[in-house]
Design a protein around this motif. Structure first.
Motif, PDB file in Angstrom:
ATOM      1  N   HIS A  58       0.804  -1.226   0.000  1.00  0.00           N
ATOM      2  CA  HIS A  58       0.000   0.000   0.000  1.00  0.00           C
ATOM      3  C   HIS A  58       0.828   1.262   0.000  1.00  0.00           C
ATOM      4  N   ALA A  69       3.751  13.291  -0.204  1.00  0.00           N
ATOM      5  CA  ALA A  69       3.049  12.041  -0.449  1.00  0.00           C
ATOM      6  C   ALA A  69       2.063  12.226  -1.591  1.00  0.00           C
ATOM      7  N   GLY A 119      -1.284  10.329  -3.345  1.00  0.00           N
ATOM      8  CA  GLY A 119      -2.220   9.251  -3.053  1.00  0.00           C
ATOM      9  C   GLY A 119      -3.467   9.266  -3.893  1.00  0.00           C
ATOM     10  N   SER A 120      -3.442   9.945  -5.027  1.00  0.00           N
ATOM     11  CA  SER A 120      -4.628   9.965  -5.874  1.00  0.00           C
ATOM     12  C   SER A 120      -5.062   8.547  -6.218  1.00  0.00           C
ATOM     13  N   PRO A 121      -6.347   8.238  -6.083  1.00  0.00           N
ATOM     14  CA  PRO A 121      -6.805   6.885  -6.388  1.00  0.00           C
ATOM     15  C   PRO A 121      -6.537   6.499  -7.843  1.00  0.00           C
ATOM     16  N   ARG A 146      -4.887   1.090  -4.866  1.00  0.00           N
ATOM     17  CA  ARG A 146      -4.183   2.364  -4.902  1.00  0.00           C
ATOM     18  C   ARG A 146      -2.937   2.253  -4.029  1.00  0.00           C
ATOM     19  N   VAL A 155      -0.094   4.563  -2.106  1.00  0.00           N
ATOM     20  CA  VAL A 155       0.354   5.886  -1.684  1.00  0.00           C
ATOM     21  C   VAL A 155       1.872   5.892  -1.770  1.00  0.00           C
ATOM     22  N   ILE A 165       5.521   7.988  -1.110  1.00  0.00           N
ATOM     23  CA  ILE A 165       6.202   9.092  -0.444  1.00  0.00           C
ATOM     24  C   ILE A 165       7.414   9.421  -1.312  1.00  0.00           C
ATOM     25  N   ASP A 224      -8.477   1.866   4.346  1.00  0.00           N
ATOM     26  CA  ASP A 224      -7.181   1.263   4.085  1.00  0.00           C
ATOM     27  C   ASP A 224      -6.441   1.254   5.424  1.00  0.00           C
ATOM     28  N   ASP A 237      -8.525  10.504  -2.144  1.00  0.00           N
ATOM     29  CA  ASP A 237      -7.228  11.164  -2.266  1.00  0.00           C
ATOM     30  C   ASP A 237      -6.841  11.738  -0.907  1.00  0.00           C
ATOM     31  N   LEU A 238      -5.546  11.982  -0.732  1.00  0.00           N
ATOM     32  CA  LEU A 238      -5.046  12.453   0.566  1.00  0.00           C
ATOM     33  C   LEU A 238      -5.620  13.825   0.915  1.00  0.00           C
ATOM     34  N   GLN A 265      -0.418  19.885   2.738  1.00  0.00           N
ATOM     35  CA  GLN A 265       0.210  18.634   3.155  1.00  0.00           C
ATOM     36  C   GLN A 265       1.585  18.930   3.697  1.00  0.00           C
ATOM     37  N   ILE A 270       0.000  10.642   6.932  1.00  0.00           N
ATOM     38  CA  ILE A 270       0.341  11.856   6.200  1.00  0.00           C
ATOM     39  C   ILE A 270      -0.218  13.011   7.015  1.00  0.00           C
TER      40      ILE A 270
END
Lengths: 238, 238
Positions: A11, A82, A84-86, A108, A110, A112, B9, B57-58, B79, B112
DNA sequence: CCAAAAGTGTTAAAGTTACACCCATGT
DNA sequence: ACATGGGTGTAACTTTAACACTTTTGG
């Protein structure tokens, strides 16, 4: 790798934007994934990176990635941000490669991203060399101003990271020495400052304000075989 | 929440450092977890945050968290960084709470963190009020200079985020208006600048350089019932 | 001798820092 | 009247920006 696969967290990944300067322009180190045929190379290039191990810290993973791809032991490294867009892992080509590589269904991921500045050595080839060799090397330096389409959202990550470099270098210009060759001319250092600040820098002001800082040592060496007055070399003293 | 739990998640979370200024000192918004008894409150306080949804999304998660805890629709949000130390979720108390909350075994969680600046309203209580009420509210503003021990590594996250605030405010001091009350005095704004820059600021220079910027409007209103010359109120015009 | 890049100081403008006294209000 | 914090201008200093000509080398 298969044996370790159980220890990967499917993940979270770490990707590294490793930047260098060849005396002329900024370069980013990209790696080539899989064994795809050359025709399909357009998005077989990616940032060096991998999934995080389950018992591994983020910085630790970044250092490991950078050391294993460049050989450099204690690189300058800074976590940047980071992603993390799906939809970032939705390109079918990317999905296929991922599922082949990690042998499991993935959703998805994520990631960094880390920024690292690095001196370019001749251990790692440049893009031109990379393209003319019969067997494609697994990594090479590419000029940041003219990148091909990369895997996932890696083009976006590089653009964002460059902005961060520009910002940081405005605050602490000394960090740019990480990218300079051991010996450099005033013009090379100035070109780097210009690219990073996005402005033309006045030659005389640069000589006064930067080149005679105490940590820049003039050497008794000059360029050879140039069809104009030879430039002096300098080195950086931390 | 149980019904949604399948969509979480369990490897990535988002935590928000929401900062405000009460005219006197910087405050951070903390939430209280679970239904533990007061005696054990020492680490029942945490940053507002939650696990990421699988299709979220984050930035989206951060906005949702901030809006749901403060009611503010379009908060300033940025972020900041990721935390992934394998030991960050190892405190037995934290583990117990987590596993109760999400009804499954968890390993290391990468979080995050986001920074958000917010005007303090009287919808959300202050620490003093929080402590004197019979039923503990689920959230309150706490002064950043004197925080109790928080869950996970949230004390560390807050410290790091404050450094980031100090850095950003050095570049773009206008962002500090996000934290100011609608009407404020010169002294309040100066105290905020002082805390964020870490230095005493000269009163006259501040009046000259900040208070007469075009985006600071003097109002025809003055403090009431103070035992000294009443200070003028100003407001910020974007 | 010509082309090309290297090297070298001065001056004006802008921004930053230091500094001290009188004013208004409540007790 | 006195204690408390509010409000105001000037001068020194530091930093930054603008600007042009001579030098060296290879072709």
């Amino acid at each position: 790798m298969d044996k370790d696969a159980l220890n990967f967290d499917p993940h979270v990944s770490v990707d590294c934007v490793i930047l260098g300067f060849d005396g002329d322009s900024l370069q980013v180190l990209l790696s080539r994934r899989g064994n795809e045929v050359p025709e399909e190379q357009y998005n077989n290039l990616k940032l060096p990176g991998r999934l995080l191990h389950t018992d591994e810290d983020l910085d630790e993973a970044a250092l490991d990635i950078i050391t294993s791809v460049t050989g450099k032991r204690h690189p300058l490294v800074k976590q940047f941000r980071a992603y993390g867009s799906p939809s970032r892992t939705s390109n079918p080509k990317d999905v296929l490669w991922l599922e082949n590589a990690i042998k499991q269904k993935i959703g998805r991921i994520v990631t960094i991203s880390y920024l690292s500045l690095m001196r370019i050595t001749n251990r790692t080839p440049h893009r031109k060399d990379a393209e003319t060799q019969a067997s494609y090397p697994d990594k090479a330096w590419y000029p940041v101003q003219d990148l091909p389409q990369l895997a996932f959202d890696h083009n976006l990550i590089i653009q964002d990271t460059l902005q961060e470099l520009y910002r940081m270098a405005g605050q602490q210009p000394q960090m740019l020495f990480e990218m300079m060759p051991a010996k450099f001319t005033a013009a090379q250092l100035r070109r780097l400052h210009e690219q990073v600040s996005g402005k033309k820098i006045d030659v005389r002001n640069f000589a006064k304000l930067v080149m005679n800082k105490p940590y820049i040592l003039p050497l008794n060496e000059w360029e050879q075989n140039v069809s104009h007055r030879a430039a002096r070399f300098y080195r950086f003293k931390p």
